[in-house]
Design an enzyme around this catalytic site. Structure first.
Site, PDB file in Angstrom:
ATOM      1  N   GLY A 191       0.616  -4.696   0.958  1.00 58.29           N
ATOM      2  CA  GLY A 191      -0.652  -4.676   0.229  1.00 58.29           C
ATOM      3  C   GLY A 191      -0.559  -5.260  -1.176  1.00 58.29           C
TER       4      GLY A 191
ATOM      5  CD  GLU B 221      -2.423  -7.119   3.155  1.00 54.57           C
ATOM      6  OE1 GLU B 221      -2.084  -5.938   2.927  1.00 54.57           O
ATOM      7  OE2 GLU B 221      -3.047  -7.461   4.174  1.00 54.57           O
TER       8      GLU B 221
ATOM      9  CD  GLU C  19       2.047  -5.238   5.564  1.00 53.50           C
ATOM     10  OE1 GLU C  19       2.818  -6.206   5.723  1.00 53.50           O
ATOM     11  OE2 GLU C  19       1.225  -5.167   4.626  1.00 53.50           O
TER      12      GLU C  19
ATOM     13  CB  ALA D  47      -0.871  -0.017   1.240  1.00 50.47           C
TER      14      ALA D  47
HETATM   15  N1  CAA Z   1       4.681   3.124  -0.892  1.00 49.26           N
HETATM   16  C1  CAA Z   1       5.066   4.287  -1.467  1.00 49.26           C
HETATM   17  N2  CAA Z   1       6.161   4.404  -2.229  1.00 49.26           N
HETATM   18  C2  CAA Z   1       6.913   3.296  -2.412  1.00 49.26           C
HETATM   19  C3  CAA Z   1       6.574   2.063  -1.843  1.00 49.26           C
HETATM   20  C4  CAA Z   1       5.398   1.993  -1.044  1.00 49.26           C
HETATM   21  N3  CAA Z   1       4.959   0.847  -0.504  1.00 49.26           N
HETATM   22  N4  CAA Z   1       7.516   1.152  -2.199  1.00 49.26           N
HETATM   23  C5  CAA Z   1       8.405   1.814  -2.958  1.00 49.26           C
HETATM   24  N5  CAA Z   1       8.045   3.110  -3.094  1.00 49.26           N
HETATM   25  C6  CAA Z   1       8.727   4.168  -3.826  1.00 49.26           C
HETATM   26  C7  CAA Z   1       9.992   4.598  -3.096  1.00 49.26           C
HETATM   27  O1  CAA Z   1       9.688   5.535  -2.067  1.00 49.26           O
HETATM   28  C8  CAA Z   1      10.782   5.193  -4.225  1.00 49.26           C
HETATM   29  O2  CAA Z   1      10.281   6.473  -4.500  1.00 49.26           O
HETATM   30  P1  CAA Z   1      11.307   7.742  -4.643  1.00 49.26           P
HETATM   31  O3  CAA Z   1      12.126   7.416  -5.858  1.00 49.26           O
HETATM   32  O4  CAA Z   1      10.385   8.909  -4.816  1.00 49.26           O
HETATM   33  O5  CAA Z   1      12.121   7.767  -3.403  1.00 49.26           O
HETATM   34  C9  CAA Z   1      10.416   4.317  -5.421  1.00 49.26           C
HETATM   35  O6  CAA Z   1       9.190   3.663  -5.065  1.00 49.26           O
HETATM   36  C10 CAA Z   1      11.447   3.239  -5.678  1.00 49.26           C
HETATM   37  O7  CAA Z   1      11.666   2.505  -4.488  1.00 49.26           O
HETATM   38  P2  CAA Z   1      13.125   2.232  -3.885  1.00 49.26           P
HETATM   39  O8  CAA Z   1      14.076   3.317  -4.242  1.00 49.26           O
HETATM   40  O9  CAA Z   1      12.957   1.943  -2.427  1.00 49.26           O
HETATM   41  O10 CAA Z   1      13.507   0.891  -4.699  1.00 49.26           O
HETATM   42  P3  CAA Z   1      14.500  -0.254  -4.268  1.00 49.26           P
HETATM   43  O11 CAA Z   1      14.671  -1.132  -5.443  1.00 49.26           O
HETATM   44  O12 CAA Z   1      15.722   0.307  -3.614  1.00 49.26           O
HETATM   45  O13 CAA Z   1      13.728  -1.084  -3.095  1.00 49.26           O
HETATM   46  C11 CAA Z   1      11.808  -2.186  -2.121  1.00 49.26           C
HETATM   47  C12 CAA Z   1      12.583  -1.809  -3.415  1.00 49.26           C
HETATM   48  C13 CAA Z   1      12.667  -3.150  -1.286  1.00 49.26           C
HETATM   49  C14 CAA Z   1      10.518  -2.846  -2.529  1.00 49.26           C
HETATM   50  C15 CAA Z   1      11.546  -0.904  -1.288  1.00 49.26           C
HETATM   51  O14 CAA Z   1      10.978   0.088  -2.143  1.00 49.26           O
HETATM   52  C16 CAA Z   1      10.612  -1.095  -0.137  1.00 49.26           C
HETATM   53  O15 CAA Z   1      11.007  -1.631   0.887  1.00 49.26           O
HETATM   54  N6  CAA Z   1       9.324  -0.635  -0.263  1.00 49.26           N
HETATM   55  C17 CAA Z   1       8.344  -0.675   0.806  1.00 49.26           C
HETATM   56  C18 CAA Z   1       7.840  -2.096   1.018  1.00 49.26           C
HETATM   57  C19 CAA Z   1       6.834  -2.121   2.154  1.00 49.26           C
HETATM   58  O16 CAA Z   1       7.149  -1.838   3.283  1.00 49.26           O
HETATM   59  N7  CAA Z   1       5.580  -2.489   1.836  1.00 49.26           N
HETATM   60  C20 CAA Z   1       4.510  -2.561   2.810  1.00 49.26           C
HETATM   61  C21 CAA Z   1       3.755  -1.279   2.838  1.00 49.26           C
HETATM   62  S1  CAA Z   1       2.565  -1.204   4.164  1.00 49.26           S
HETATM   63  C22 CAA Z   1       1.200  -1.979   3.577  1.00 49.26           C
HETATM   64  O17 CAA Z   1       1.183  -2.502   2.481  1.00 49.26           O
HETATM   65  C23 CAA Z   1       0.001  -1.986   4.503  1.00 49.26           C
HETATM   66  C24 CAA Z   1      -1.100  -2.929   4.165  1.00 49.26           C
HETATM   67  O18 CAA Z   1      -1.217  -3.987   4.729  1.00 49.26           O
HETATM   68  C25 CAA Z   1      -2.123  -2.624   3.172  1.00 49.26           C
END
Ligand code: CAA
Length: 256
Positions: free
Chosen positions: A108, A111, A131, A65
């Site tokens: 998400g 999910e 998360e 998400a």
């Molecule tokens: N939400 C918003 N933006 C996100 C995102 C997310 N879940 N995942 C990645 N992005 C964005 C990053 O912020 C980045 O944007 P900027 O260039 O503006 O900084 C862009 O996408 C590229 O991401 P990275 O530079 O981080 O790419 P990477 O290859 O180095 O890493 C990754 C990839 C390991 C997937 C890393 O992006 C990451 O850890 N993302 C978050 C994963 C996460 O925690 N997901 C769970 C979210 S909470 C949820 O989903 C709640 C629920 O139950 C519904």
């Protein structure tokens, strides 16, 4: 119709939806889930569509998400607005939905894939519910669905640590139906979707209901429901056509 967060195509009787927020690794925000529901509503109504395929990019099915959208949210706002409530409509669809996953399917994003009827994974796919690392918990059904699929021990370990799993592990523990080379993902998934779309619509939708009963109730209730559906299928022209074609050694031609 054009969408800001999705690419939508029709290939034969398959509705293909590509999540399209490359700048955020397809992170799912409110607009994306609303557009997805709008598209799925259309596919449900469209008699020409027999199966839906949801996919992302080579790098990410969806990385979660949208954290940037969620960061400022507070309770009771999330509760009053039933935040994430609309996501579950994906799982309520009657037509079959396949998720074709390459790269990250996290939070998400995982999910959403779990709401689909099955997942075909590229060998590059990674699945996880990280998360806990953000100080929150999954909220779109991931805890319930993952635990039912992989059992308590693996679900606990993944959820409490935030560890993700690769495609091989996901296949071994029943999260995905099949793993294919990344370059062949779309072709293989389209093949599968077209095959499903070419079956009897009634039989396919009844099967989906029957399989979903496994999770919803007791074994006895599931067995009764399945038998009733089986009996009801004899009221359809597809049953006559399917069985007749077998006996006459020809390919069946199903209606809707
Ligand atoms: N939400 C918003 N933006 C996100 C995102 C997310 N879940 N995942 C990645 N992005 C964005 C990053 O912020 C980045 O944007 P900027 O260039 O503006 O900084 C862009 O996408 C590229 O991401 P990275 O530079 O981080 O790419 P990477 O290859 O180095 O890493 C990754 C990839 C390991 C997937 C890393 O992006 C990451 O850890 N993302 C978050 C994963 C996460 O925690 N997901 C769970 C979210 S909470 C949820 O989903 C709640 C629920 O139950 C519904």
């Amino acid at each position: 119709m054009t969408y800001q967060t999705l690419l939508v195509e029709q290939a034969g009787a398959v509705g293909l939806v590509t999540l399209n927020r490359p700048e955020a690794l397809n992170a799912i925000n409110t607009q994306l889930i609303d557009e997805l529901n709008q598209v799925l509503d259309g596919f449900e109504r469209d008699a020409a569509i027999g199966c839906v395929l949801i996919t992302g990019s080579a790098k990410a099915f969806a990385a979660g998400a949208d954290v940037k959208e969620m960061a400022p949210l507070c309770f009771p706002g999330t509760y009053l607005d039933d935040f994430l409530g609309r996501w579950d409509r994906v799982a309520q669809r009657r037509k079959p939905i396949i998720a074709a996953v390459a790269g990250h399917a996290l939070g998400g994003g995982f999910e959403l894939a779990l709401m689909c009827d099955f997942i075909i994974a590229a060998d590059t796919a990674r699945f996880g519910l990280p998360e806990v690392k953000l100080g929150v918990i999954p909220g779109a059904g991931g805890v319930q669905r993952l635990t039912r699929l992989v059992g308590r021990a693996k679900a606990m370990e993944m959820l409490l640590s935030g560890r993700s799993m690769d495609a091989t592990e996901a296949e071994r523990c029943g999260v995905v139906a099949r793993v294919v080379p990344a370059a062949e993902l779309l072709e293989e998934a389209m093949d599968s979707a077209s095959r499903i779309a070419g079956q009897s619509r009634t039989a396919v939708m009844m099967l989906k209901e029957c399989v979903n009963r496994v999770d919803d109730g007791s074994l006895g209730e599931g067995l009764r429901f399945e038998r009733r559906m089986f009996q009801a299928v004899f009221a359809t022209p597809d049953q006559k056509e399917g069985m007749g074609a077998f006996i006459e050694k020809r390919k069946p031609v199903f209606g809707r």
